[in-house]
Design a protein around this motif. Structure first.
Motif, PDB file in Angstrom:
ATOM      1  N   LYS A 143      29.341  78.383  28.114  1.00  0.00           N
ATOM      2  CA  LYS A 143      29.812  77.436  26.926  1.00  0.00           C
ATOM      3  C   LYS A 143      28.502  77.793  26.121  1.00  0.00           C
ATOM      4  O   LYS A 143      27.693  77.833  25.654  1.00  0.00           O
ATOM      5  N   GLN A 146      28.754  75.029  19.787  1.00  0.00           N
ATOM      6  CA  GLN A 146      29.740  74.483  19.522  1.00  0.00           C
ATOM      7  C   GLN A 146      30.872  73.686  20.401  1.00  0.00           C
ATOM      8  O   GLN A 146      31.052  73.023  20.286  1.00  0.00           O
ATOM      9  N   THR A 147      31.283  74.383  21.396  1.00  0.00           N
ATOM     10  CA  THR A 147      32.035  73.757  22.627  1.00  0.00           C
ATOM     11  C   THR A 147      30.921  72.728  23.104  1.00  0.00           C
ATOM     12  O   THR A 147      31.399  71.221  23.352  1.00  0.00           O
ATOM     13  N   ALA A 149      28.431  71.080  22.392  1.00  0.00           N
ATOM     14  CA  ALA A 149      28.633  70.084  21.134  1.00  0.00           C
ATOM     15  C   ALA A 149      29.372  68.892  20.847  1.00  0.00           C
ATOM     16  O   ALA A 149      29.498  67.362  20.699  1.00  0.00           O
ATOM     17  N   GLN A 150      30.686  69.488  20.891  1.00  0.00           N
ATOM     18  CA  GLN A 150      31.939  69.078  21.073  1.00  0.00           C
ATOM     19  C   GLN A 150      32.649  67.967  22.306  1.00  0.00           C
ATOM     20  O   GLN A 150      32.457  66.766  22.226  1.00  0.00           O
ATOM     21  N   GLU A 151      31.680  68.691  23.541  1.00  0.00           N
ATOM     22  CA  GLU A 151      31.990  67.801  25.321  1.00  0.00           C
ATOM     23  C   GLU A 151      31.169  67.111  25.073  1.00  0.00           C
ATOM     24  O   GLU A 151      31.568  65.822  25.854  1.00  0.00           O
ATOM     25  N   THR A 152      29.880  66.257  24.325  1.00  0.00           N
ATOM     26  CA  THR A 152      28.868  65.589  25.018  1.00  0.00           C
ATOM     27  C   THR A 152      28.748  64.612  23.198  1.00  0.00           C
ATOM     28  O   THR A 152      27.523  63.830  23.659  1.00  0.00           O
ATOM     29  N   ASN A 153      29.879  64.799  22.417  1.00  0.00           N
ATOM     30  CA  ASN A 153      28.883  63.880  21.350  1.00  0.00           C
ATOM     31  C   ASN A 153      28.059  64.284  20.906  1.00  0.00           C
ATOM     32  O   ASN A 153      27.617  62.794  20.140  1.00  0.00           O
ATOM     33  N   SER A 155      25.464  66.477  18.311  1.00  0.00           N
ATOM     34  CA  SER A 155      25.897  67.778  17.054  1.00  0.00           C
ATOM     35  C   SER A 155      25.065  69.020  17.603  1.00  0.00           C
ATOM     36  O   SER A 155      24.471  69.423  18.662  1.00  0.00           O
TER      37      SER A 155
END
Length: 190
Positions: A143, A146-147, A149-153, A155
C-alpha cells in the motif's frame, strides 16, 4: 625318537614339502605371504606337538591336514573381515548418499530468506504496534503512503515517520545481513 632324529626328520620335511605346502595354501588364499605364514605356523605346530604325535604314521600328511585347517581359519577370517568391510562401506555409502541428497535438496536462498524473515519478524515485534502495522501495510501489503494514511486516520507525514522508525530499527537489528537483504528484499528503500 631322540632330538637329533626329530631335527633331521623335520628338516627333511621342511626341505622336500615346504614349497608344495606353500603352493597348496596359495591356491586357496591367493596371497603368497599369507600362504608362507600358514605353512610356517603348521610346521611350528607340528614341531611343538611332535612328542604328543608319536602315533602319527604320515607326518607330511598330518602337516598338510594342519595346513588345510589353518587355511580354512584364514579364509573364514577373511570372509568375516570382508563382511565387516562391506557393512562399513555400505553404511558409509548410505551416509554419504544421505549427505548428497540433503545437499541437493538444500536451497540456500530459501534458508537464508527464512532466517532473515524470522529476524525481521523479531525486529518488528520490538516496534510499537502502530509502527509495525504501518510498515507491514507498506512493505508486505504494497500500500502507498496515502492509502495507509486514510486507513489509519493519520497524516502522510505520520505514516512516513512510522515507516522511517521501523526502517531504522530493522537496519540496526539486521546490520550483519544488510547485503543479503538488499538482494532479497526491497523494503529498505523508502
Amino acid at each position: 625318537m631322540d632330538e637329533n632324529t626329530d631335527i633331521k626328520l623335520f628338516n627333511n620335511i621342511f626341505i622336500t614339502h615346504r614349497e608344495r605346502y606353500i603352493r597348496f595354501a596359495y591356491s586357496y588364499t591367493y596371497n603368497r605371504e599369507a600362504a608362507e605364514d600358514l605353512v610356517t605356523e603348521s610346521l611350528i605346530y607340528y614341531w611343538e606337538n611332535r612328542n604328543r604325535l608319536q602315533d602319527v604314521k604320515d607326518i607330511p600328511l598330518y602337516i598338510l591336514v594342519t595346513l588345510k585347517n589353518k587355511c580354512l581359519d584364514y579364509l573364514q577370517r577373511e570372509r568375516t573381515w570382508n563382511n565387516i568391510a562391506e557393512n562399513l562401506l555400505s553404511n558409509k555409502e548410505w551416509e554419504l548418499q544421505m549427505r548428497i541428497s540433503s545437499l541437493e535438496a538444500c536451497e540456500p536462498e530459501t534458508l537464508l530468506r527464512n532466517e532473515i524473515q524470522d529476524l525481521i519478524n523479531q525486529a518488528l515485534a520490538k516496534l510499537p504496534e502502530k509502527s509495525s502495522r504501518i510498515f507491514i501495510m507498506s512493505r508486505y501489503e504494497g500500500k502507498n503512503y496515502q492509502t495507509i494514511a486514510q486507513e489509519t486516520n493519520l497524516s502522510v507525514k505520520s505514516v512516513e515517520f512510522h515507516i522511517s522508525k521501523a526502517l531504522n530499527v530493522l537496519r540496526k537489528e539486521l546490520k550483519d545481513y544488510l547485503p543479503y537483504l538488499l538482494l532479497l528484499f526491497d523494503f529498505f528503500y523508502e
